[in-house]
Design a protein around this motif. Structure first.
Motif, PDB file in Angstrom:
ATOM      1  N   ILE A 230      24.597  -3.198  30.499  1.00 39.70           N
ATOM      2  CA  ILE A 230      25.813  -4.014  30.466  1.00 39.70           C
ATOM      3  C   ILE A 230      27.011  -3.102  30.622  1.00 39.70           C
ATOM      4  O   ILE A 230      26.926  -1.889  30.379  1.00 39.70           O
ATOM      5  CB  ILE A 230      25.920  -4.811  29.143  1.00 39.70           C
ATOM      6  N   PRO A 231      28.158  -3.642  31.042  1.00 46.77           N
ATOM      7  CA  PRO A 231      29.361  -2.806  31.153  1.00 46.77           C
ATOM      8  C   PRO A 231      29.732  -2.176  29.814  1.00 46.77           C
ATOM      9  O   PRO A 231      29.614  -2.814  28.754  1.00 46.77           O
ATOM     10  CB  PRO A 231      30.432  -3.798  31.612  1.00 46.77           C
ATOM     11  N   ASP A 277      20.924 -13.630  29.145  1.00 45.47           N
ATOM     12  CA  ASP A 277      22.051 -13.859  28.232  1.00 45.47           C
ATOM     13  C   ASP A 277      23.370 -13.689  28.972  1.00 45.47           C
ATOM     14  O   ASP A 277      23.503 -12.854  29.874  1.00 45.47           O
ATOM     15  CB  ASP A 277      22.003 -12.875  27.060  1.00 45.47           C
ATOM     16  N   THR A 278      24.365 -14.491  28.577  1.00 42.12           N
ATOM     17  CA  THR A 278      25.705 -14.380  29.156  1.00 42.12           C
ATOM     18  C   THR A 278      26.602 -13.674  28.152  1.00 42.12           C
ATOM     19  O   THR A 278      26.741 -14.116  27.010  1.00 42.12           O
ATOM     20  CB  THR A 278      26.279 -15.770  29.469  1.00 42.12           C
ATOM     21  N   ILE A 279      27.213 -12.571  28.571  1.00 40.10           N
ATOM     22  CA  ILE A 279      28.068 -11.801  27.666  1.00 40.10           C
ATOM     23  C   ILE A 279      29.508 -11.890  28.148  1.00 40.10           C
ATOM     24  O   ILE A 279      29.785 -12.159  29.322  1.00 40.10           O
ATOM     25  CB  ILE A 279      27.615 -10.322  27.583  1.00 40.10           C
ATOM     26  N   ILE A 298      31.755 -15.933  36.536  1.00 40.27           N
ATOM     27  CA  ILE A 298      30.509 -15.292  36.096  1.00 40.27           C
ATOM     28  C   ILE A 298      30.173 -14.151  37.047  1.00 40.27           C
ATOM     29  O   ILE A 298      30.150 -14.341  38.262  1.00 40.27           O
ATOM     30  CB  ILE A 298      29.340 -16.304  36.051  1.00 40.27           C
ATOM     31  N   GLY A 299      29.967 -12.974  36.483  1.00 42.27           N
ATOM     32  CA  GLY A 299      29.554 -11.818  37.278  1.00 42.27           C
ATOM     33  C   GLY A 299      28.076 -11.548  37.090  1.00 42.27           C
ATOM     34  O   GLY A 299      27.467 -11.964  36.097  1.00 42.27           O
TER      35      GLY A 299
END
Length: 300
Positions: A230-231, A277-279, A298-299
């Motif tokens: 994740i970023p 999962d969406t963060i 959404i990326g």
């Protein structure tokens, strides 16, 4: 996700030594060319050996005389003409002469300085006619195919590297990425630096790599085919742990995560998130658990 460790290494000759004479003497011949390749057993330097050869010839003549005396004494001993002690004294003299001959022959071999292994000879420091001693440096000999490459890694990565593992490196003046293979690993870590010394073997058939060069080494550590990255800006550090804001059923939630390796802009999540999962990556300062969230973009 492939993780790796960047280390600094040094290229070293596979074998290297200084050529010194074993005995003192006068140089009568230099039979190598500076910077050339030599074979194991090839003669490099010849020292004067006339006095040693003369000494061996004298000792052999003395031995021959004592052998003849021993033969006559054996006949006299059989008839009681001499004592056994006289016979054994002559035997001892022959053994002593044989020992002197063996020593002189070893000295004779030492007058010929030969290459102990295949390699490239260095610049000579002597000339014909010079009187040398065991402290005199004649030249150097290096074996540069293959080369050794030494580097260190932190102790926490020692379990991820093993003998036979490939490592990659670059050297100054070349853009090519070269390959080496781990040949040996120190069994323990350095107490002062907490690092483990590793040695890799590097082929150098064309001699383009120079011993003593600096190497930028990349050590592959482990590969995770299903890693979640994740970023880095999505991670919210707290006093106790690390958290990530996720969206579930239109509401925000804070999830405690366990992190792994990092890249320049991403971080690996070992625990706390699942694939799909969406963060939340922006507006993290306004996010509170349970608040409604409207997703505008959404990326991947």
């Amino acid at each position: 996700f492939n993780s790796s460790y960047a280390a600094s290494g040094s290229l070293l000759p596979n074998e290297e030594l200084e050529i010194h004479p074993e005995i003192s003497g006068r140089v009568t011949a230099i039979v190598f060319k500076e910077g050339s390749k030599v074979r194991k057993g090839q003669t490099l330097v010849q020292l004067y050996d006339g006095d040693i050869r003369a000494s061996i010839q004298k000792l052999r003549a003395q031995k021959q005389l004592q052998v003849k005396i021993l033969e006559r004494q054996k006949e006299l001993l059989n008839i009681g003409g001499i004592s056994k002690q006289d016979y054994e004294t002559t035997e001892t003299q022959i053994s002593s002469i044989e020992a002197d001959i063996a020593f002189s022959e070893a000295q004779l071999r030492s007058t010929k300085i030969v290459a102990p292994f295949d390699g490239t000879i260095g610049i000579r420091n002597i000339s014909v006619g010079a009187v040398v001693s065991p402290t005199t440096l004649i030249t150097t000999l290096q074996q540069i195919h293959p080369l050794k490459m030494d580097f260190t890694i932190p102790e926490q990565y020692s379990a991820s590297i093993a003998t036979g593992k490939d490592v990659f490196f670059t050297v100054t003046g070349s853009q090519d990425t070269l390959l080496g293979k781990v040949a040996a690993i120190d069994p323990g870590a350095n107490v002062a630096t907490r690092t483990v010394r590793v040695r890799a073997m590097v082929p150098n058939p064309d001699g383009k790599l120079v011993a003593g060069s600096f190497a930028n080494v990349v050590v592959p550590l482990q590969s995770a085919p299903n890693a979640i990255l994740i970023p880095s800006q999505s991670v919210i550090p707290t006093t106790k742990d690390k958290k990530v804001a996720v969206v579930k059923n239109g509401k925000a939630d804070m999830v405690v995560v366990k992190l792994g390796q990092r890249t320049s802009d991403k971080v690996e999540v070992l625990q706390g998130l699942q694939a799909g999962d969406t963060i939340i990556t922006t507006g993290l300062m306004q996010v509170k658990p349970g608040m409604d969230v409207t997703i505008k973009k959404i990326g991947s």
